[in-house]
Design a protein around this motif. Structure first.
Motif, mmCIF file in Angstrom:
data_model
loop_
_atom_site.group_PDB
_atom_site.id
_atom_site.type_symbol
_atom_site.label_atom_id
_atom_site.label_comp_id
_atom_site.label_asym_id
_atom_site.label_seq_id
_atom_site.Cartn_x
_atom_site.Cartn_y
_atom_site.Cartn_z
ATOM 1 N N LYS A 185 -38.826 20.220 8.702
ATOM 2 C CA LYS A 185 -38.958 19.989 10.137
ATOM 3 C C LYS A 185 -38.869 21.304 10.913
ATOM 4 N N ASP A 186 -39.325 21.249 12.169
ATOM 5 C CA ASP A 186 -39.241 22.379 13.100
ATOM 6 C C ASP A 186 -38.093 22.156 14.075
ATOM 7 N N LEU A 187 -37.425 23.246 14.441
ATOM 8 C CA LEU A 187 -36.576 23.224 15.638
ATOM 9 C C LEU A 187 -37.489 23.560 16.806
ATOM 10 N N LYS A 188 -37.867 22.556 17.564
ATOM 11 C CA LYS A 188 -38.750 22.738 18.716
ATOM 12 C C LYS A 188 -37.892 22.810 19.963
ATOM 13 N N ILE A 189 -37.918 23.976 20.633
ATOM 14 C CA ILE A 189 -37.047 24.196 21.784
ATOM 15 C C ILE A 189 -37.826 23.900 23.063
ATOM 16 N N ILE A 253 -38.781 27.692 13.643
ATOM 17 C CA ILE A 253 -38.250 27.611 15.006
ATOM 18 C C ILE A 253 -39.421 27.861 15.942
ATOM 19 N N GLU A 254 -39.589 26.968 16.910
ATOM 20 C CA GLU A 254 -40.777 27.002 17.766
ATOM 21 C C GLU A 254 -40.374 26.844 19.225
ATOM 22 N N ALA A 255 -40.988 27.651 20.094
ATOM 23 C CA ALA A 255 -40.776 27.534 21.539
ATOM 24 C C ALA A 255 -42.005 28.085 22.242
ATOM 25 N N LEU A 333 -40.644 30.865 9.496
ATOM 26 C CA LEU A 333 -41.475 31.379 10.574
ATOM 27 C C LEU A 333 -40.853 31.104 11.937
ATOM 28 N N ILE A 334 -41.050 32.035 12.865
ATOM 29 C CA ILE A 334 -40.745 31.825 14.284
ATOM 30 C C ILE A 334 -42.076 31.737 15.027
ATOM 31 N N LEU A 335 -42.301 30.636 15.731
ATOM 32 C CA LEU A 335 -43.549 30.429 16.482
ATOM 33 C C LEU A 335 -43.250 30.493 17.970
ATOM 34 N N ALA A 336 -43.777 31.515 18.657
ATOM 35 C CA ALA A 336 -43.549 31.637 20.102
ATOM 36 C C ALA A 336 -44.451 32.719 20.657
ATOM 37 N N THR A 337 -44.855 32.559 21.895
ATOM 38 C CA THR A 337 -45.590 33.627 22.575
ATOM 39 C C THR A 337 -44.637 34.787 22.822
ATOM 40 N N PRO A 358 -40.860 36.304 9.594
ATOM 41 C CA PRO A 358 -42.079 36.628 10.347
ATOM 42 C C PRO A 358 -42.168 35.839 11.644
ATOM 43 N N MET A 359 -42.864 36.441 12.625
ATOM 44 C CA MET A 359 -43.073 35.798 13.914
ATOM 45 C C MET A 359 -44.574 35.730 14.189
#
Length: 606
Positions: A185-189, A253-255, A333-337, A358-359
């Motif tokens: 799962k993702d931690l979606k912030i 982790i995603e934001a 992975l870290i997903l964010a602008t 990685p981001m």
């Protein structure tokens, strides 16, 4: 009968074989601890479908980028035909436009004030004004760097954002990071935004990614659905962290923005003892302001876990350097602008909490719609293809940006290394719209420009016509930051303003820049030394600033060291005094409102 029986038998065999493959494929993938059979299957099928659609959309993007001029003209004429019978379309005679050149010659470049009256009519309930369709939402821009805007958005725009942006980015992510093709799962912030309604019952509020417009995706996230009903940001963020920490196999982790990831991890460091206690006891902190029914639902899902609590306690007691990989050993992975001024948080995450992870900054989007997509997830530099079916683009050379109606270039006329203000015609009623982003062309994907985001046009320091962009200032600060790090001093956050906005305490009568700077281990009384070091780098970065300083028309930079936690308070101030929702909030690096500067000056008196 014999043939029918054979067909049925063959179909049953194929169905059983397919089901067996799915079971086998699911069994070999790493899975989150908190999955149910239903959510496990949902995530598996979602990833398979999104991946297939993403590959198809990627191939379509390839074809479009090979024929960018023809695609842009096709998209433009289709939009003008669709909206030709609106009040706006009749005024500007969309039905008579037969080419991009006709359009450019008959319609002026616009800014938001051009549309305000039309949007107000739509909000009041009038239809067929700017768009032939009825909007599903009136999206509000954050307004943190100036006046906010209200942008109509239709269902087709939302679908196209997902298809042309999200699925392509997901396909690129799975290709660039194949280990992310798991069932973690993702931690979606993000959390539920506040909306008001138009006279026609259409929501008015933030249009960025939120639980409200992501209902079909919530099973993919570590936070259970009741947690997304919490309206207060602090409580929602705490619950995000609580259930994410419960899951040792968390994968992403995603934001929306990198600063929200950083904010969450700062909270985790501050609240870790209570978070561990909650996991140990199997109940949410009773001191949190959460509605009773939501709390009861969360407690039902949060079973006591003494083993996980002890594991977390041991890791937290070792400190927070590289903590993400230590509490989530399979984090991928870290997903964010993280472009532009968000790079500050990216660097802080990489050097401290998220070492070795990685981001990926996948999407270049705005309230106005999808602008670009990054198909190079492993690259350290953040580059985006301008999506030729999402917007019709024009480019204003940045040297001409001061003009009201400058000449524009089409996408295929862009020059390598050119810096341009973007002009868009979107699917939601904005035509030749100057929305303020400045980009640099760093390459081409077939015939379509690949760009790097530079800065927002309004985010500029300009006291003597020198035009120091937020990017120039940040590059100078990055250089100073490296020098300060050698002495154990680290930048927490910053923003700056022109001295004309500071109402008192001005020792220098010449116009100058004022920097509000929060430092870790900064030394009070050394503000002038910090200012001098930063100014030395700024004069190397910004030629016109250096020239004005040499001529004596601009005074020396002034630095104010801000108290600890000041920028957290400033974000709360912005949320209370702008239209921004927490999912879309961007702290302005260049303050343009006296009230914001007054907020900072008041903190110096405390």
């Amino acid at each position: 009968m014999g043939l029918g029986r054979k067909i049925l038998t063959g179909g049953a065999v194929m169905l059983c074989t397919g089901a067996a493959y799915v079971v086998w494929d699911i069994a070999k993938k790493r899975k989150s601890d908190t999955h149910t059979y239903r959510s496990l299957l949902d995530q598996y099928l979602s990833y398979r479908v999104f991946s297939i659609v993403g590959r198809h959309m990627r191939r379509k993007l390839e074809r479009d980028c090979e024929n960018v001029a023809a695609v842009q003209e096709e998209v433009l004429l289709q939009r003008l035909r669709e909206h030709a019978d609106t009040a706006y379309g009749r005024t500007y005679r969309f039905a008579d436009v037969t080419s991009r050149e006709d359009y450019r010659g008959s319609h002026p470049l616009t800014r938001y004030e051009h549309y305000r009256e039309y949007v107000e009519r739509m909000i009041a309930g009038e239809e067929i004004v700017l768009t032939a369709f009825k909007p599903i939402v009136f999206g509000t821009t954050s307004g943190t760097s100036g006046k906010y805007s209200i942008i109509p958005m239709g269902q087709k725009q939302r679908v196209n954002f997902f298809l042309q942006g999200v699925t392509v980015a997901l396909s690129s992510m799975l290709e660039g990071f194949p280990e992310s093709d798991n069932l973690q799962k993702d931690l979606k912030i993000f959390h539920m935004p506040h909306f008001r309604e138009s006279a026609a019952g259409i929501p008015i509020g933030p249009n960025s990614s939120s639980p409200a417009n992501s209902q079909a995706m919530l099973n993919l996230y570590s936070t259970p659905k009741p947690g997304f009903d919490i309206m207060s940001e602090r409580e929602a963020l705490y619950v995000h962290l609580l259930f994410a920490l419960k899951d040792r196999n968390l994968g992403i982790i995603e934001a929306n923005f990198s600063f929200r990831v950083h904010t969450a991890l700062v909270m985790m460091e501050a609240c870790w003892e209570q978070l561990v206690t909650d996991i140990e006891k199997g109940c949410v902190d009773p001191n949190l302001d959460i509605e009773d029914d939501i709390r009861a639902a969360l407690n039902q899902l949060l079973k006591p876990d003494l083993g996980r609590a002890q594991e977390l306690r041991e890791e937290f007691q070792k400190g927070f350097d590289g903590i993400v990989r230590r509490v989530w050993p399979f984090m991928g992975l870290i997903l964010a602008t993280d472009t532009g001024s968000f790079d500050l948080y990216r660097q802080k995450l990489k050097s401290h909490y998220c070492k070795g992870i990685p981001m990926y900054s996948p999407i270049y989007g705005a309230t106005e719609g999808l602008v670009g997509v990054n198909i190079w997830p492993s690259d350290e530099e953040r580059h985006y293809i301008l999506c030729p079916r999402s917007m019709v683009f024009e480019l204003i050379p940045v040297d001409s940006s001061d003009q009201d109606q400058p000449d524009t270039l089409w996408l295929e006329q862009a020059q390598l290394g050119g810096v341009y203000e973007l002009v868009i015609t979107n699917a939601g009623g904005l035509y030749r719209y100057r929305f303020g982003d400045v980009v640099k062309v760093v390459g081409f994907y077939h015939k379509c420009p690949v760009i790097q985001f530079m800065y927002r046009q309004g985010q500029m320091l300009n006291v003597r016509g020198e035009k120091t962009s937020e990017d120039m200032f940040y590059q100078a600060l990055k250089s100073a930051k490296k020098a300060w790090a050698d002495t154990g001093v680290h930048v927490v956050d910053y923003c700056c303003a022109e001295s004309v906005l500071v109402q008192e305490g001005q020792a220098n009568p010449l116009p100058h820049y004022v920097l509000f700077l929060e430092l870790q281990n900064g030394v009070k009384g050394q503000e002038k030394q910090y200012a001098q070091q930063l100014e030395d780098y700024l004069r190397k970065t910004a030629y016109m600033y250096d020239r004005c300083r040499t001529q004596g028309s601009i005074g020396p930079l002034v630095v104010h060291l801000m108290p600890e936690g000041c920028f957290s308070e400033y974000r709360e101030h912005l949320l209370s005094n702008t239209m921004a929702g927490s999912n879309q909030l961007k702290v302005p690096r260049v303050m343009k409102r006296r009230t914001d500067v007054d907020f900072m000056m008041d903190r110096l008196k405390e």
